[in-house]
Structure formats: structure tokens, C-alpha cells
Design a protein around this motif. Sequence first.
Motif, PDB file in Angstrom:
ATOM      1  N   VAL A 105      39.759  43.988  43.991  1.00  0.00           N
ATOM      2  CA  VAL A 105      38.366  43.581  43.843  1.00  0.00           C
ATOM      3  C   VAL A 105      38.054  42.566  44.937  1.00  0.00           C
ATOM      4  N   MET A 147      34.981  40.042  46.664  1.00  0.00           N
ATOM      5  CA  MET A 147      33.694  39.395  46.406  1.00  0.00           C
ATOM      6  C   MET A 147      33.279  38.604  47.646  1.00  0.00           C
ATOM      7  N   ASN A 174      26.016  36.584  45.170  1.00  0.00           N
ATOM      8  CA  ASN A 174      27.277  37.194  45.563  1.00  0.00           C
ATOM      9  C   ASN A 174      27.159  38.697  45.440  1.00  0.00           C
ATOM     10  N   VAL A 215      30.006  42.204  44.853  1.00  0.00           N
ATOM     11  CA  VAL A 215      31.383  42.556  44.545  1.00  0.00           C
ATOM     12  C   VAL A 215      31.593  44.058  44.748  1.00  0.00           C
TER      13      VAL A 215
END
Length: 156
Positions: free
Chosen positions: A126, A128, A141, A143
Motif C-alpha cells: 500500500v 500513500m 492524501n 492511496v
Amino acid sequence: MRKLLKPLAAALALVAGAAQAETIGEVSTVFKLLGPNHKIVVEAFDDPKVDGVTCYLSRAKTGGIKGGLGLAEDRAEASIACRQVGPIRFREQLEDGEEVFKERTSLVFKSMQVVRFFDQKRNTLVYMVYSDRIIEGSPQNSVTAIPILAWPQAAN
């Protein structure tokens, strides 16, 4: 003055993070009579610790006179998409929240960074992207996630 700026620029480049971005393309969003236009740039970088992963980052770049001189502060908005582009192999032990890319978005106080997490339960990486500032960061943000899958072997 010039003699002082060159070492400062070199030092800032070293601090800029492990991965180096390659510009893929850009579009102008606002025409500026003096200096470069405001634009959105798309950059690509490879994860420095994970073979087979490339991330694409889309972000705003401020133009005008200040932007052309590197004195403007870029906006905090960004978008990220990371993809498996080959067999995934970890070069080193991964740390959750580890910075994989960082670029300054103002002369001194603000930067945009990409951090990586490993969701072991789901066998997924993952990533971000977010912006921070020494005094106050931004909650904006984006992701993206990559499930770690077997990469097909090429037929001979």
C-alpha cells in the motif's frame, strides 16, 4: 551568491529521497505571461526497495515568476497509482510507513512524500502520498494498493 546556491541545491537534492522521479508528461492549467504556466505533472518512480513496482504521481506545479525561480509553494493535492510491472522481489526488509519518495514543494518548509506499508494479511503493498509542512501539514492524501501476484514467465 551563486557559489553558495550550488552547494545548497546539491544538498537539497540529496535530501530529496531515495527514489528519483522521471517526468512522463504535463499539462498547463493556467497561462502565465511571465514565467512558466501553472501545470499538472505526471512523474514515475520505481520503489527503491521493491523490484517490479513503479508508482505514477500526478501533482500541481506552480508557475509564474516565483515558480520559475523555485520560490513558489506548490499545492498539496496529489494523486498516486502504483502498479506491478514485473516480478516483485524485496531487496531489503520493509518498514511500515517507510518513505520511498520525497520532493520539496516549496523553497524550505513543505514537501510531498510517498510512504509504503505492507499489508501482510492480504499480501498487498500500500502506497500513500501526502504533503507536509514544518508547522502544519495537510490531511489531503491519496492511496493505492498492489496485490503481490505471481508474474507470468515469458514463453520461449
